[in-house]
Scaffold this active site. Structure first.
Site, short mmCIF file in Angstrom:
data_model
loop_
_atom_site.label_atom_id
_atom_site.label_comp_id
_atom_site.label_asym_id
_atom_site.label_seq_id
_atom_site.Cartn_x
_atom_site.Cartn_y
_atom_site.Cartn_z
N CYS A 126 28.96 30.13 54.48
CA CYS A 126 29.02 28.48 54.59
C CYS A 126 28.01 28.22 55.51
O CYS A 126 27.42 26.87 55.61
CB CYS A 126 30.30 28.08 54.84
SG CYS A 126 30.86 28.55 56.54
N CYS A 176 26.83 47.84 60.17
CA CYS A 176 27.60 48.20 59.19
C CYS A 176 26.92 48.82 57.95
O CYS A 176 25.59 48.73 57.88
CB CYS A 176 28.70 47.12 58.71
SG CYS A 176 27.42 45.75 58.21
N GLY A 211 66.61 31.87 31.60
CA GLY A 211 66.67 30.15 31.24
C GLY A 211 65.67 30.27 29.71
O GLY A 211 66.02 29.65 28.82
N ASP A 236 61.92 49.43 37.13
CA ASP A 236 60.75 48.84 36.67
C ASP A 236 60.25 49.24 35.11
O ASP A 236 60.50 49.94 34.43
CB ASP A 236 59.48 49.78 37.44
CG ASP A 236 57.93 49.29 37.40
OD1 ASP A 236 57.94 48.71 36.47
OD2 ASP A 236 57.26 49.98 38.19
N CYS A 238 51.70 36.86 37.29
CA CYS A 238 50.17 37.31 37.11
C CYS A 238 49.60 36.89 38.55
O CYS A 238 48.30 36.87 38.55
CB CYS A 238 49.35 36.57 36.03
SG CYS A 238 49.91 34.52 36.23
#
Length: 1611
Positions: free
Chosen positions: A650, A664, A1147, A1187, A1223
């Site tokens: 920014c 780095c 539902g 699962d 999701c």
């Protein structure tokens, strides 16, 4: 600061001195301790002191009261003048108060009694005189007849606990107002700081002279004594010069203005509090000793002070005369200056070191332990050494020794106890600390065995450790000499340190919560915070949302620190939905550098994220995802590398502005550091968090106002192409000649023969575009256009909603065709129709065969027909040419012509030919027949009623608001209220057709293009004189007959409905209404003229129109109207065997059960409370709590049962598959990279599609949030549809608004529907109820194309909207924190909706009408939210309130000038933080425990003023989207009951979703809220289920019809 004394001039005895009685004095003190407002306090004190006041003062007080009542004087001005008068009347001539209660020879305000008086008092007590504290004398007051000047004194303060009491000391003190030219929100300027240093230097010189002279006698002539008028005048001169230099205006030396509720502090805004402050009483009595021990040796108090009296009468008179002259000049200058100066409220005085408000009642002073020594002496003490004489100490001199410190306090140079986390250390403010040092191995937090020390420091750095999963979190300090691990604070410092500990533990909770729940919402985080038990050391009963908001900046910094420990390609957890909401709400500043913060996070490195768990997928699903991702990852990664550097910074935050680290991986690749420069990545230490936040927000934001997009591009050619006769020749003779056209069967183009029915590629006008593909349906030649062919276009997959995810060889049929010149044909191609195999349903899960063996560039295939407007993939329509039109038959033309014919209104069956018009018995429109006697829907504007209703309810006009009491009300400038139904449209008008007619043309023939109908009007209850309240109690489908008639265009008819007289029905009204859609009844007629209800006439009770239909009226009309219902009852449909994946509490299944289409035999839900709730409501279902990937793997492996012995559904068992896969796992970033692709490939959406592929059910439904269609540039939607298309499913998608299907809630949901080959693909259900238009923006933009669903009821609907009143007005009143699981209703249902949800229980019991127990502060805020519609936090009063837990909620201070919003009408400031002035946020500006939450005005300017937070629901409005945890400051916003001071209950939320009252929930209150909030509203599911039922009925009818034909053919 040590208490000091200064010789004081002895004033002459006042002519009028008296003392207050002890009981009055005690009562005055009691008033100070009570939590009264300033107004109440002054009133009570006036009552106490009234008899002691002079008559003159009493008269002046009466005059002031009269002015107040006449509004000639503000309340603040009134209070200020009252205190001024009392101050004058009860003081001595020279300003020394004349009460006879002495302490150590000193008076309360620092003036000293004469030596004679002092000796007399001591003699009376019979005790030797004690040392007299040296005090600064305040300025003397003016005489009674003059206006008082500003009181000021030197900052030396006496800290004696027994002090002289004055009248003014019983009034609350406040800050002095600054001069008008000074900016009220600015901190003390450098000039004023320098000036104060000069003043301090003067005081030191005077003090040193005093020491040299020993005990100063009475003041010598000419000697300037600190605190006298001459010194004050000098200071005023300096101040005047400074102000002149700033404003270039003449500036007076004094300021007479006083803030009404505050006295001026000695020494101005930078000085300490005056002696009158009662906080000294809170200190230990040993403090004077401790303070004295701090002084330098030369500053020690003398043993005995004997003040002498000298005659200074002449000097006094001179000074008094000079003072009066100066005051007159000041007043004249001030009057001139105030004409142009902006007068505004100024800051209360602050300490120059720690910037704490000096009038804060919670301000504390440091208290050293006894016998405390300096840090250097402590560090050399052998008790702290962990080595013996034979051991070496440290490996390096750079290592600092570590010790533990208990009973510690942290303070500034002026002795104020300070927190360490307010940014003081970062601003190089020197903070010192004291305590008892202990060896590093000690665990005992008591001071025993420790070494008491003082003035440790200053603190260079503070650090935190213990983020390793353990129970403790540690805090430490680093100085230049050692490191100290903190144990227990001193009793005085404990309140401040507990706040620090609180924020550390909250950070620990948040970080550990996000580790395992990276996709949690803000409400989930609040749930975690509120359900975590605080450590016992914090002395807290619970953590609250206010605790989290209070420490939000700190918490977010810890989360950022945690993220830095991870890999650069990992998704930062601070981008999780809950953290983004917290950052916005609390106004957190991102990107602060740790080096500048001087705060170190000492924690273990972040554990390596092992990535998402492996999803169980079928081969087909896996191949689609893997193939597509392989190409897309490379493409997107390339784009990311090109755009990363610009996109990820920014340029404003601290991180962006720091230089590259050079160490780095990204830096080492840069050219400047010797790298190749290929990666173009930003330095890892310059990864901008603000840009990451923006990208994450952009991904989730959906624009409700979707711009008009161009429709999907048609394939029309725009211009003629020059014919080349040599390359085109006809083969054979013309098969048909039609006018000028000669039709052929074959043509030869470039030696290639084409015939009708062949497919060709067509050259586009734009050569950059791929070739178009079409089927040749006709060949002809005419004289005007030459050699032509008719092209029925195919649509390439890339031109559908699938975009780049489609198979490059797959085409789709579309209803689009045009005439083209043969010269446009490029070549012949082959397009193969791939029909589904006969054993399609059992082929799921096996290795998919390639649809095309190879790509030769000229071979394509198609399976489905595509609707370009509605994005529907369907089986190709079955249209066959007849023998006589084979040469020119076009399926597209045939279907389009059929649709146009259906849409055109027509009249049939002429009844009577009258003069000027012709009557008919039947008219058709859109394939629907309308007969005389039928009920019809008409737009609200079709006709009006003959009764004038009161104008619709409008918001009352805004009345003037007391901005001092309601400082945030100005933010409510918009009339729009979220959740309001003011803009909701009216439902359809309903009429019964009396006549169908056409007017005649001039030639006498009927004009059949202009069809009219004459209808009898039906009134709804709200259309009668009883208005809206009548509709609330009545059935929603109740009408009233009327003999009023209206003539309407037949084109305006919106649909057909059934309207029956209730007494003629064979069944009860409830069964009739539930028996089918669009059913209404009436029991009475309404007479608008007399405003009365009557029995309906006979002709109304008959469904036909007598005498007009020639026998075709009553019987035929009735049979026609009821025909579909009769068929429905004749055909018994078997219920679909359903598997509900991610079922929640059920539902979706509940809605399908209500529609009567499914029987949920299996459900999968991992969260146990929701699974238990599903079991309670579906006792015959098998509920798996494992699962879903594990279960699918078991089924694919051929297993029959799971580990718990539950029987697994096998292939062919499941006829319907439904569910809403979470999701959020891939919703954090707007762009894919290799890692997010990997997450998506292993997401639950992919698992759900694999279930569909394996079981191949007849119907498939996927439900999700609205943004599902927008995630990842709609990539999630595209890939889902791509998988379904590849499986062979017909499919479509759309967005539905639950509020349009019968709930009082806005809830937009994305729905994907799929039907197996051979099954009709359902349409989306038409809305049943009108709803707020703002919430009904349901179109979707994908790849710059706008898609809509098949819904046609866009502006109205059959029924009125359901409101909050309909939903929950019958529920009994409960209080905040109500926990009774079962109670009685205490009354009958009041509305149609309530009757539906209650059902017909034998002994009705109301369950789960319980609500969250909010904290005392939140409860107080809810209590002060007004009951008016639209009320929210902006209506909170700014007052002090006693909370239910006994604590006091403070008023919010406004100390900054808000550049955007300006000042209030009274000139008051509106800013609560320096950021409103365009400066960085000031940590010290944060305020807590205020009735108006500080964070909301802090960030309101950039978040729509946080409209709706702490908002009340509106009885006539609707709920915001029901979330999993109703929080007043959560996303849902308006969660407060319309009339009760609490959040909505579980049952109220369940009703807002449309759950019946008999529906059971399971778990604790938060579990139940989560179950309700995650569910699909059953009414929405029911509406979808009825559409599926309609398709099943259509197929059943078709099968029955085919069977009859087959049997007839056999016969």
């Amino acid at each position: 600061m040590p208490a000091r004394t200064a010789p004081a001039r002895v004033p002459a005895l006042a002519s009028r001195a008296f003392s207050l009685p002890d009981d009055v004095r005690r009562r005055l003190k009691d008033l100070e301790r009570d939590s009264l407002t300033e107004k109440e306090c002054v009133k009570e004190k006036l009552n106490l002191l009234h008899e002691f006041l002079r008559t003159e003062i009493k008269n002046q007080l009466c005059d002031l009261e009269t002015k107040l009542h006449k509004e000639e004087l503000s309340e603040e001005g009134y209070l200020a003048k009252v205190k001024s008068l009392l101050n004058k009347d009860l003081s001595l001539e020279n300003g020394a108060h004349a009460f006879s209660r002495e302490a150590n020879g000193c008076l309360e305000n620092g003036s000293q009694t004469s030596g004679e008086d002092c000796r007399v008092v001591m003699a009376e007590k019979g005790k030797p005189p004690k040392p007299v504290s040296r005090l600064y004398t305040p300025r003397r007051s003016k005489s009674d007849g003059e206006t008082k000047s500003e009181v000021s004194s030197s900052p030396r303060i006496t800290r004696k606990t027994t002090r002289q009491t004055t009248i003014t000391s019983h009034f609350p003190r406040g800050p002095a107002k600054r001069k008008p030219e000074e900016e009220p929100e600015k901190v003390k300027s450098d000039d004023s700081v320098d000036e104060e240093k000069d003043q301090e230097e003067k005081r030191r010189r005077v003090t040193s002279r005093e020491r040299v002279a020993g005990l100063l006698p009475a003041e010598e002539p000419g000697r300037v004594r600190p605190g006298t008028h001459m010194e004050e005048e000098g200071r005023d001169d300096k101040e005047e010069k400074r102000l002149r230099s700033q404003t270039k205006e003449p500036t007076p030396k004094h300021k007479a203005k006083e803030e009404p509720d505050r006295d001026v502090r000695p020494g101005g805004a930078q000085a300490e509090m005056n002696e009158g402050e009662d906080k000294d009483e809170k200190r230990h009595r040993s403090q004077p000793k401790d303070l004295a021990s701090k002084r330098r040796p030369e500053e020690k108090e003398p043993e005995r002070v004997k003040p002498q009296v000298s005659d200074e009468k002449d000097e006094d008179e001179k000074e008094e005369k000079r003072r009066r002259t100066t005051y007159r000049e000041l007043t004249e200058k001030k009057m001139t200056r105030t004409k142009i100066a902006v007068v505004s409220k100024t800051n209360p005085p602050k300490c120059t070191e720690c910037l704490q408000y000096l009038d804060d009642p919670e301000l504390r002073y440091e208290q050293h332990p006894p016998d405390a020594v300096e840090e250097i002496q402590i560090l050399t003490n052998e008790r702290l050494s962990i080595f013996d004489a034979n051991e070496s100490g440290f490996e390096s001199y750079e290592d600092l020794p570590q010790h533990k410190l208990t009973c510690f306090s942290v303070y500034c140079k002026r002795g104020h106890l300070c927190p360490i986390d307010t940014g003081l250390i970062e601003k190089d403010v020197e903070l010192l600390f004291s305590g008892s040092a202990k060896p590093i191995y000690e665990d005992d937090p008591s001071p025993e065995g420790g070494i008491n020390g003082k003035n440790f420091g200053p603190i260079n750095e503070w650090w935190i450790a213990g983020f390793d999963g353990g129970e403790k979190a540690l805090l430490g300090f680093s100085t230049s000499f050692a490191e100290y691990i903190l144990m227990d604070p001193s009793p005085e410092y404990a309140p401040l340190f507990s706040v620090m500990q609180e924020k550390i533990y909250i950070s620990k909770i948040v970080v550990e919560f996000l580790q395992s729940n990276p996709d949690s919402t803000y409400e989930d985080l609040i749930n975690k915070i509120e359900t975590t038990v605080p450590p016992c050391m914090l002395n807290l009963n619970r953590f609250t949302e206010d605790s989290l908001l209070r420490h939000a900046q700190f918490v977010v910094e810890q989360v950022e620190s945690y993220d830095r420990a991870g890999d650069s390609d990992e998704q930062p957890i601070f981008l999780s939905p809950c953290m983004r909401d917290l950052i916005k709400l609390a106004g957190v500043t991102l990107g602060k550098r740790r080096a500048e913060r001087r705060q170190t996070i000492r924690q273990p490195a972040k554990e390596k994220d092992k990535g998402p768990t492996k999803a169980t997928t079928t081969k087909l699903v896996y191949q689609i995802f893997d193939t597509f991702f392989a190409e897309q990852i490379e493409k997107d990664d390339k784009e990311d590398k090109e755009n990363a550097f610009k996109r990820r910074r920014c340029g404003v935050c601290e991180i962006c502005q720091q230089p590259e680290c050079g160490k780095c991986k990204a830096c080492k690749d840069m050219v400047k550091f010797g790298g190749s420069g290929r990666s173009k990545q930003a330095c890892q230490k310059r990864r901008c968090p603000n840009m990451a936040m923006k990208e994450a927000d952009d991904d989730e934001e959906v624009d409700d106002n979707i711009p008009e997009m161009p429709s999907p591009k048609k394939m029309h050619q725009g211009k003629k192409k020059k014919q080349n006769k040599n390359r085109i020749s006809w083969v054979g003779d013309a098969v048909k000649t039609d006018g000028k056209k000669s039709y052929y069967k074959k043509v030869c183009i470039d030696s290639e023969t084409l015939e009708v029915g062949d497919c060709v590629s067509v050259i586009p006008d734009d050569s950059s575009k791929p070739l178009y593909l079409a089927r040749v349906t006709a060949l002809w030649e005419d004289s005007s256009n030459g050699q032509m062919f008719h092209a029925h276009w195919f649509c390439a997959g890339t031109d559908t909603v699938l975009g780049a995810t489609s198979d490059p060889l797959e085409l789709f049929l579309v209803d689009e065709c045009e005439d083209m010149q043969l010269s446009y044909i490029h070549s012949k191609v082959q397009v193969i129709y791939k029909a589904p195999s006969e054993n399609w349903a059992m082929e799921g899960g096996v290795d998919p065969e390639a649809l095309m063996s190879e790509d030769d560039g000229k071979t394509y295939f198609y399976q489905l027909w595509y609707d370009q407007d509605y994005a529907r993939f369907e089986s190709p329509p079955k249209t066959q040419p007849t023998e006589d039109n084979k040469y020119k038959f076009c399926a597209s033309c045939a279907r389009l012509a059929e649709m146009r014919q259906k849409e055109i209104p027509r009249v049939v069956e002429q009844l009577q030919d009258l003069e000027g018009r012709v009557l008919y018995s039947l008219a058709t429109k859109n394939g629907v027949q309308y007969r005389v006697g039928d009920g019809v829907y008409l737009p609200p504007e079709a006709f009006t009623f003959n009764i004038k209703l009161s104008s619709p309810v409008k918001r009352p006009r805004k009345e003037p608001v007391d901005e001092a009491l309601y400082p945030e009300h100005y933010r409510k400038y918009s009339d729009y209220i979220k959740g309001s139904n003011l803009d909701a449209p009216e439902p359809y008008r309903i009429g019964r057709i009396k006549e169908i007619f056409c007017s005649k043309k001039s030639n006498g023939r009927p004009n059949e293009t202009d069809i009219k109908i004459r209808v009898n009007k039906f009134y709804r209850p709200e259309n009668t004189h009883k208005s809206t309240p009548a509709s609330y109690h009545a059935d929603i489908n109740l009408l009233y007959w009327s003999d009023e008639e209206a003539v309407v265009d037949f084109k305006a008819v919106q649909g057909r409905c059934t309207v029956e007289y209730g007494e003629d029905l064979p069944q009860c009204l409830q069964d009739f209404s539930a028996g089918g859609p669009d059913r209404f009844y009436f029991l009475e007629a309404y007479n608008a003229k007399s405003k009365s209800f009557e029995d309906p006439p006979n002709h109304a009770r008959s469904t036909g129109n007598k005498g007009k239909g020639k026998g075709k009226g009553k019987n035929r009309t009735k049979s026609q109207t009821c025909e579909p219902s009769e068929l429905e009852t004749e055909i018994k449909l078997p219920k679909l065997r359903t598997l509900d994946v991610f079922s929640g509490c059920g539902g979706l299944s509940e809605g399908f059960h209500q529609a009567g289409i499914s029987e949920t035999l299996w459900a999968i839900e991992m969260w146990d409370p929701a699974a238990q709730a599903f079991r309670l409501n579906n006792p015959g279902s098998t509920v798996f709590t494992e699962d879903c990937n594990v279960l699918l793997k078991l089924v694919m492996a051929g297993e029959v049962t799971n580990s718990r012995g539950q029987k697994l559904p096998q292939k062919g068992d499941v006829e319907m598959l439904c569910g809403g896969p979470p999701c959020q796992g891939f919703s954090g970033m707007n762009r894919f990279n290799s890692r997010t692709y990997s997450k998506f490939k292993n997401s639950l959406v992919v698992s759900f599609l694999s279930y569909c592929d394996y079981y191949r059910p007849r119907y498939f439904l996927l439900e999700n949030v609205r943004n599902f269609v927008s995630f990842k540039r709609s990539m999630v939607l595209k890939l889902t549809l791509r998988c379904l298309v590849r499986m062979g499913y017909q499919c479509t998608f759309g967005v539905l608004q639950a509020g349009q299907y019968g709930v009082a809630q806005t809830r937009r949901r994305a729905i994907i529907l799929a039907a197996a080959p051979g099954e009709p693909l359902p349409l989306f259900p038409e809305p049943l109820h009108v709803f707020a238009p703002r919430a009904c923006q349901l179109s979707v933009v994908v790849d710059d194309k706008k898609f809509v669903s098949n819904i046609t009821r866009l502006s109205s609907g059959p029924f009125r909207t359901i409101t909050v009143r309909d939903t929950m007005s019958d529920l009994p009143e409960i209080r905040n924190g109500a926990s009774a699981l079962e109670i009685s209703y205490n009354g009958e249902p009041q509305s149609w909706f309530q009757r539906q949800l209650r059902g017909s229980q034998y002994q009705p019991i109301l369950r789960d009408h319980i609500c969250k127990d909010m904290s005392a502060l939140v409860a107080a805020r809810m209590r002060h939210i007004p009951l008016a519609p639209g009320s929210d936090w902006r209506d909170l009063p700014n007052i002090e309130v006693r909370l239910s837990d006994g604590t006091l909620a403070r008023k919010l201070r406004y100390n900054y000038h808000d550049k955007k919003n300006g000042c209030s009408s009274s000139g008051a400031l509106r800013g609560v933080c320096s950021c409103v002035e365009g400066k960085p946020c000031e940590p010290a500006a944060r305020q807590f425990n205020t009735l108006i939450p500080w964070c909301l005005p802090h960030t309101g300017n950039r978040h729509n003023h946080w409209a709706g937070l702490y908002g009340r629901l509106e009885w006539d409005g609707f709920f915001s989207t029901t979330v999993t945890n109703p929080e007043p400051m959560g996303k849902q916003g308006r969660v407060l009951h319309p009339e009760q001071h609490r959040v909505v209950s579980v049952r109220e939320c369940a009703r807002s979703q449309g759950f019946p009252d008999t529906y059971r929930l399971f778990g604790n209150i938060l579990d139940k809220h989560r179950q309700v909030g995650n569910a699909v509203p059953p009414p929405l599911a029911k509406a979808i289920g009825l559409e599926i039922k309609r398709c099943m009925l259509a197929k059943a009818r078709e099968s029955a019809s085919a069977k009859i034909k087959e049997e007839a053919a056999k016969d």
